[in-house]
Design an enzyme around this catalytic site. Structure first.
Site, PDB file in Angstrom:
ATOM      1  N   LYS A  90       0.856  -1.191   0.000  1.00 16.03           N
ATOM      2  CA  LYS A  90       0.000   0.000   0.000  1.00 16.03           C
ATOM      3  C   LYS A  90       0.892   1.241   0.000  1.00 16.03           C
ATOM      4  CE  LYS A  90      -4.388  -1.273   2.110  1.00 16.03           C
ATOM      5  NZ  LYS A  90      -5.254  -1.089   3.292  1.00 16.03           N
TER       6      LYS A  90
ATOM      7  N   HIS B 280      -0.590   7.913  14.215  1.00 13.91           N
ATOM      8  CA  HIS B 280      -1.367   6.800  13.657  1.00 13.91           C
ATOM      9  C   HIS B 280      -1.602   5.685  14.691  1.00 13.91           C
ATOM     10  CE1 HIS B 280      -2.979   4.100  10.666  1.00 13.91           C
ATOM     11  NE2 HIS B 280      -2.064   3.193  10.951  1.00 13.91           N
TER      12      HIS B 280
ATOM     13  N   ASN C 251      -7.633  -3.452   8.797  1.00 17.31           N
ATOM     14  CA  ASN C 251      -8.099  -2.102   9.122  1.00 17.31           C
ATOM     15  C   ASN C 251      -8.799  -2.042  10.481  1.00 17.31           C
ATOM     16  OD1 ASN C 251      -7.174  -1.267   6.626  1.00 17.31           O
ATOM     17  ND2 ASN C 251      -9.126  -1.729   5.629  1.00 17.31           N
TER      18      ASN C 251
HETATM   19  N1  GLY Z   1      -2.130  -1.334   6.723  1.00 18.05           N
HETATM   20  C1  GLY Z   1      -3.159  -2.171   6.271  1.00 18.05           C
HETATM   21  C2  GLY Z   1      -2.854  -2.876   4.998  1.00 18.05           C
HETATM   22  O1  GLY Z   1      -1.722  -2.886   4.552  1.00 18.05           O
HETATM   23  O2  GLY Z   1      -3.729  -3.444   4.389  1.00 18.05           O
END
Ligand code: GLY
Length: 354
Positions: A142, A256, A237
């Protein structure tokens, strides 16, 4: 040293061990090659580790350039992203060169999105220097930047070519930053592994390599099955929908991990009141968060949080997929209609535990 192989759209290794920063050059030479490495790091991390990484890369024959930006979540924006792309162009960076993200989640997200975008994709190594980045954001591909209306609203899925996780880097972390990472470790315990949750009851410093390895294995299993977050990956999540809202509302002055900690507590309280969750789950989570001085609630009101949640990208039409715990080690996904969100959050804000 431990090696975890992630077989997603790209197959790559996550190496976890001591002293990997000093061996980065030879790992990059073996796995990626290329001539130039652009190290992307914030001012704090550059000061701490920039020279060491550069030394290792130069020793392996790389030309090195450094892109340094001001530390903090507020740098994860269009301006920094564009100046990084322009920097790459000015350095005549080519498709066979390598971007090295040296730092925490902000750096990995920013550098990763630049790697995904520049020339439609260039090689990319993640070198996490925070526990949070090691257990979560450096693995799984991500990448993103924030927009004014929400966190991570522009980005892409783009897997790194290798992740080098030097456990010795975490000893220099300020306690608050270390606790940010522990919030994510607690998350893994809650969603997938009661034993890692229990292991946090004994000092973590002596078991850091094992804890990081276990978290990365859990993430590897989830990402391998659902790289593009159509289903199971959403479990990662847990605590994040409310957590992202808290970060946004605080203008990112709440970090965070701390925001996610509060988000996990809120949603677990709501799960108990909705009759989804076993009784011992809430006190277990609360006492673990308190053990590490992480927040277990937020002062933002339910209506304000709900509005902020709805600007989050996890909204799917008229409903939101939210993660609720059933017990420690097991969570489920549940669709919550947008017009019920505020009342669900309200249930989670009213404390009933001692
Ligand atoms: N941080 C959550 C994911 O990588 O899906």
């Amino acid at each position: 040293m431990k090696t975890i192989t992630v077989a997603a759209s790209k197959t790559y290794d996550v190496l976890v061990g001591d002293g990997l920063l000093d061996k980065a050059g030879s790992f990059l030479r073996k796995t990626i090659g290329g001539q130039t490495v652009v190290i992307v790091a914030d001012d704090n991390v550059t000061e701490l580790y920039g020279k060491r990484l550069e030394g290792s890369l130069v020793k392996s024959g790389y030309r090195v350039a450094q892109f340094v930006f001001p530390h903090g979540e507020s740098s994860k924006n269009w301006e920094t992203f564009f100046s990084l792309l322009n920097f790459l162009a000015e350095e005549k960076f080519s498709r066979s060169d390598v971007i090295a993200a040296l730092g925490g989640g902000v750096t990995g997200d920013l550098a990763g999105f630049a790697a995904a975008s520049y020339m439609r994709g260039v090689p990319f190594v993640q070198i996490p220097t925070t526990l949070l980045a090691a257990v979560d954001s450096s693995v799984g591909g991500k990448t993103a930047i924030n927009l004014a209306s929400g966190k991570n609203l522009a980005g892409s899925f783009y897997q790194p070519d290798i992740v080098l996780c030097d456990v010795s880097a975490f000893s220099t972390l300020p306690p608050d930053v270390f606790r940010d990472g522990l919030a994510e470790v607690i998350k893994y315990g809650m969603i997938a592994d009661c034993s890692i949750f229990q292991s946090l009851k004994t000092p973590v410093n002596t078991q850091l390599e094992d804890i990081i390895t276990r978290c990365v294995e859990i993430k590897r299993d989830i990402v391998t099955e659902d790289e593009f977050e159509k289903g199971r990956r959403k479990l990662l999540n847990f605590g994040h929908t409310v957590g992202h809202a808290i970060e946004l509302l605080s203008d990112y002055s709440i970090s965070h991990g701390h925001a996610v900690a509060a988000g996990m507590a809120v949603i677990t309280r709501a799960a108990v009141r909705l009759g989804l969750c076993k009784e011992n789950c809430l006190p277990g989570l609360i006492s673990m968060l308190e053990r590490y001085e992480l927040p277990v609630n937020t002062s933002y009101k339910a209506d304000v949080l709900a509005r902020a949640c709805l600007s989050d990208k996890k909204r799917d039409g008229e409903s939101l997929t939210m993660v609720f715990p059933l017990e420690i080690g097991r969570c489920i996904l549940k669709e919550i209609p947008v017009d019920e969100l505020e009342s669900v959050i309200q249930l989670g804000l009213e404390r009933n535990e001692k």
